[in-house]
Design a protein around this motif. Structure first.
Motif, PDB file in Angstrom:
ATOM      1  N   GLN A  65       0.875  -1.180   0.000  1.00  0.00           N
ATOM      2  CA  GLN A  65       0.000   0.000   0.000  1.00  0.00           C
ATOM      3  C   GLN A  65       0.904   1.219   0.000  1.00  0.00           C
ATOM      4  OE1 GLN A  65      -3.578   0.376   2.369  1.00  0.00           O
ATOM      5  NE2 GLN A  65      -2.969   2.454   2.898  1.00  0.00           N
ATOM      6  N   VAL A  66       0.720   2.084  -0.974  1.00  0.00           N
ATOM      7  CA  VAL A  66       1.527   3.284  -1.137  1.00  0.00           C
ATOM      8  C   VAL A  66       0.656   4.490  -0.826  1.00  0.00           C
ATOM      9  CG1 VAL A  66       2.802   4.678  -2.818  1.00  0.00           C
ATOM     10  CG2 VAL A  66       2.954   2.176  -2.903  1.00  0.00           C
ATOM     11  N   VAL A  67       1.173   5.385   0.016  1.00  0.00           N
ATOM     12  CA  VAL A  67       0.486   6.639   0.317  1.00  0.00           C
ATOM     13  C   VAL A  67       1.485   7.763   0.103  1.00  0.00           C
ATOM     14  CG1 VAL A  67      -0.798   7.999   2.008  1.00  0.00           C
ATOM     15  CG2 VAL A  67      -0.947   5.494   2.059  1.00  0.00           C
ATOM     16  N   ILE A  68       1.134   8.684  -0.778  1.00  0.00           N
ATOM     17  CA  ILE A  68       1.994   9.814  -1.101  1.00  0.00           C
ATOM     18  C   ILE A  68       1.191  11.089  -0.900  1.00  0.00           C
ATOM     19  CG2 ILE A  68       3.425  10.914  -2.872  1.00  0.00           C
ATOM     20  CD1 ILE A  68       3.316   8.090  -4.279  1.00  0.00           C
ATOM     21  N   SER A  80      -6.188  15.254 -11.421  1.00  0.00           N
ATOM     22  CA  SER A  80      -6.808  15.333 -12.743  1.00  0.00           C
ATOM     23  C   SER A  80      -6.610  14.090 -13.601  1.00  0.00           C
ATOM     24  CB  SER A  80      -6.280  16.553 -13.497  1.00  0.00           C
ATOM     25  OG  SER A  80      -4.918  16.370 -13.835  1.00  0.00           O
ATOM     26  N   ARG A  81      -5.894  13.104 -13.078  1.00  0.00           N
ATOM     27  CA  ARG A  81      -5.714  11.895 -13.885  1.00  0.00           C
ATOM     28  C   ARG A  81      -5.635  10.648 -13.012  1.00  0.00           C
ATOM     29  NH1 ARG A  81       0.098  11.153 -16.574  1.00  0.00           N
ATOM     30  NH2 ARG A  81      -0.891   9.174 -16.950  1.00  0.00           N
ATOM     31  N   GLU A  82      -5.765   9.516 -13.671  1.00  0.00           N
ATOM     32  CA  GLU A  82      -5.641   8.241 -12.972  1.00  0.00           C
ATOM     33  C   GLU A  82      -4.200   7.772 -13.100  1.00  0.00           C
ATOM     34  OE1 GLU A  82      -6.952   3.915 -14.118  1.00  0.00           O
ATOM     35  OE2 GLU A  82      -8.622   4.890 -13.060  1.00  0.00           O
ATOM     36  N   TRP A  83      -3.539   7.624 -11.954  1.00  0.00           N
ATOM     37  CA  TRP A  83      -2.166   7.157 -11.910  1.00  0.00           C
ATOM     38  C   TRP A  83      -2.112   5.647 -11.726  1.00  0.00           C
ATOM     39  CZ3 TRP A  83       1.135  10.823 -13.323  1.00  0.00           C
ATOM     40  CH2 TRP A  83       0.740  12.150 -13.179  1.00  0.00           C
ATOM     41  N   HIS A  84      -3.153   5.108 -11.105  1.00  0.00           N
ATOM     42  CA  HIS A  84      -3.217   3.669 -10.854  1.00  0.00           C
ATOM     43  C   HIS A  84      -4.684   3.278 -10.722  1.00  0.00           C
ATOM     44  CE1 HIS A  84      -2.686  -0.193  -8.799  1.00  0.00           C
ATOM     45  NE2 HIS A  84      -1.519  -0.206  -9.411  1.00  0.00           N
ATOM     46  N   PRO A  85      -5.075   2.081 -11.201  1.00  0.00           N
ATOM     47  CA  PRO A  85      -6.487   1.675 -11.132  1.00  0.00           C
ATOM     48  C   PRO A  85      -7.047   1.600  -9.709  1.00  0.00           C
ATOM     49  CG  PRO A  85      -5.230   0.134 -12.504  1.00  0.00           C
ATOM     50  CD  PRO A  85      -4.250   1.097 -11.914  1.00  0.00           C
ATOM     51  N   SER A  86      -6.188   1.360  -8.718  1.00  0.00           N
ATOM     52  CA  SER A  86      -6.687   1.227  -7.339  1.00  0.00           C
ATOM     53  C   SER A  86      -6.623   2.535  -6.556  1.00  0.00           C
ATOM     54  CB  SER A  86      -5.874   0.162  -6.589  1.00  0.00           C
ATOM     55  OG  SER A  86      -4.554   0.623  -6.331  1.00  0.00           O
ATOM     56  N   GLN A  87      -6.263   3.618  -7.212  1.00  0.00           N
ATOM     57  CA  GLN A  87      -6.009   4.859  -6.483  1.00  0.00           C
ATOM     58  C   GLN A  87      -7.229   5.419  -5.763  1.00  0.00           C
ATOM     59  OE1 GLN A  87      -4.678   7.498  -9.636  1.00  0.00           O
ATOM     60  NE2 GLN A  87      -6.488   8.778  -9.389  1.00  0.00           N
ATOM     61  N   GLN A  88      -6.925   6.034  -4.633  1.00  0.00           N
ATOM     62  CA  GLN A  88      -7.915   6.793  -3.872  1.00  0.00           C
ATOM     63  C   GLN A  88      -7.282   8.137  -3.559  1.00  0.00           C
ATOM     64  OE1 GLN A  88      -8.800   4.365  -0.464  1.00  0.00           O
ATOM     65  NE2 GLN A  88     -10.087   2.982  -1.636  1.00  0.00           N
ATOM     66  N   ALA A  96      -3.328  19.991   0.656  1.00  0.00           N
ATOM     67  CA  ALA A  96      -2.515  18.945   0.038  1.00  0.00           C
ATOM     68  C   ALA A  96      -3.430  17.801  -0.412  1.00  0.00           C
ATOM     69  CB  ALA A  96      -1.463  18.438   1.028  1.00  0.00           C
ATOM     70  N   LEU A  97      -2.873  16.862  -1.133  1.00  0.00           N
ATOM     71  CA  LEU A  97      -3.646  15.728  -1.644  1.00  0.00           C
ATOM     72  C   LEU A  97      -2.893  14.443  -1.336  1.00  0.00           C
ATOM     73  CD1 LEU A  97      -6.167  15.000  -3.456  1.00  0.00           C
ATOM     74  CD2 LEU A  97      -4.513  14.818  -5.316  1.00  0.00           C
ATOM     75  N   ARG A  98      -3.606  13.485  -0.763  1.00  0.00           N
ATOM     76  CA  ARG A  98      -3.022  12.166  -0.505  1.00  0.00           C
ATOM     77  C   ARG A  98      -3.527  11.189  -1.554  1.00  0.00           C
ATOM     78  NH1 ARG A  98      -3.366  12.119   5.996  1.00  0.00           N
ATOM     79  NH2 ARG A  98      -1.625  13.548   6.266  1.00  0.00           N
ATOM     80  N   LEU A  99      -2.585  10.541  -2.181  1.00  0.00           N
ATOM     81  CA  LEU A  99      -2.867   9.520  -3.188  1.00  0.00           C
ATOM     82  C   LEU A  99      -2.493   8.176  -2.578  1.00  0.00           C
ATOM     83  CD1 LEU A  99      -3.371   8.558  -6.171  1.00  0.00           C
ATOM     84  CD2 LEU A  99      -0.939   8.972  -6.547  1.00  0.00           C
ATOM     85  N   THR A 100      -3.444   7.256  -2.575  1.00  0.00           N
ATOM     86  CA  THR A 100      -3.222   5.914  -2.047  1.00  0.00           C
ATOM     87  C   THR A 100      -3.501   4.909  -3.148  1.00  0.00           C
ATOM     88  OG1 THR A 100      -3.938   6.623   0.154  1.00  0.00           O
ATOM     89  CG2 THR A 100      -3.944   4.263  -0.259  1.00  0.00           C
ATOM     90  N   PHE A 101      -2.608   3.927  -3.299  1.00  0.00           N
ATOM     91  CA  PHE A 101      -2.840   2.834  -4.241  1.00  0.00           C
ATOM     92  C   PHE A 101      -2.051   1.618  -3.781  1.00  0.00           C
ATOM     93  CE2 PHE A 101       0.698   5.265  -5.980  1.00  0.00           C
ATOM     94  CZ  PHE A 101       1.626   4.304  -6.328  1.00  0.00           C
ATOM     95  N   THR A 102      -2.340   0.480  -4.383  1.00  0.00           N
ATOM     96  CA  THR A 102      -1.666  -0.769  -4.049  1.00  0.00           C
ATOM     97  C   THR A 102      -0.970  -1.284  -5.297  1.00  0.00           C
ATOM     98  OG1 THR A 102      -3.363  -1.254  -2.420  1.00  0.00           O
ATOM     99  CG2 THR A 102      -2.005  -3.091  -3.129  1.00  0.00           C
ATOM    100  N   CYS A 103       0.309  -1.639  -5.136  1.00  0.00           N
ATOM    101  CA  CYS A 103       1.058  -2.195  -6.268  1.00  0.00           C
ATOM    102  C   CYS A 103       2.034  -3.251  -5.764  1.00  0.00           C
ATOM    103  CB  CYS A 103       1.794  -1.100  -7.040  1.00  0.00           C
ATOM    104  SG  CYS A 103       3.139  -0.335  -6.142  1.00  0.00           S
TER     105      CYS A 103
END
Length: 144
Positions: A65-68, A80-88, A96-103
Motif C-alpha cells: 500500500q503506497v500513500v503519497i 486530474s488523472r488516474e495514476w493507478h487503477p486502485s487509487q484513492q 494537500a492531496l493524498r494519493l493511495t494505491f496498491t502495487c
C-alpha cells in the motif's frame, strides 16, 4: 509485449510468471518450434496489469500500500488523472492531496516520486520512503 518469463526452454509456459517486456530492447529471439503457447483460460490481463505501476507488474504474491502526499501546488494536477487503477484521493485540511494505491513493485514508484521533487512525500510504506531518501542523498552527493 506481455508474456510468460521462462528461465529455460524446458519450463512449463502455463506456470511461467506473466511479465511485461520492452520489445524494443530485444536483441535476438528464437522460435522454439517444439513448444506451443496457449493463453491460459483463467488469465485476467486487467487484474495482472492492475497490480503493477506502469509496465512493472511485479510478483503476483507481493502487495504494497503506497500513500503519497502532494503539495497544494500540485494537488489539482495529481487529481486530474488516474495514476493507478486502485487509487484513492483524499484532500487534507491544508490543501494537500493524498494519493493511495496498491502495487506489487516499488522500484518504478521511486523514480516517479523523484520526478515530483519537493511536491511529493512518501507516507507509506517506510521502505519506499527510505529508498527515495537514499536516491536523493546519492544525487545530492554528486554535487558536493
Amino acid at each position: 509485449m506481455i508474456g510468460g518469463r521462462l528461465t529455460n526452454v524446458e519450463d512449463d509456459v502455463r506456470s511461467a510468471p506473466i511479465r511485461v517486456f520492452a520489445i524494443e530492447r530485444f536483441a535476438d529471439a528464437e522460435h522454439v518450434r517444439t513448444r506451443d503457447f496457449t493463453t491460459p483460460s483463467d488469465l485476467n490481463l486487467r487484474r495482472v496489469l492492475a497490480r503493477g505501476f506502469g509496465p512493472h507488474i511485479g510478483e503476483p504474491d507481493v502487495s504494497h500500500q503506497v500513500v503519497i502526499e502532494f503539495s497544494p501546488a500540485k494537488a489539482l494536477f495529481v487529481s486530474s488523472r488516474e495514476w493507478h487503477p486502485s487509487q484513492q484521493l483524499e484532500r487534507t485540511p491544508n490543501g494537500a492531496l493524498r494519493l493511495t494505491f496498491t502495487c506489487a513493485d516499488l522500484a518504478p514508484v521511486v523514480s516517479w516520486i523523484l520526478e515530483w521533487g519537493p511536491h511529493a512525500k512518501v507516507l507509506e510504506p517506510s521502505g519506499l520512503a527510505e529508498k527515495v531518501v537514499r536516491e536523493l542523498r546519492g544525487a545530492l552527493a554528486r554535487y558536493d
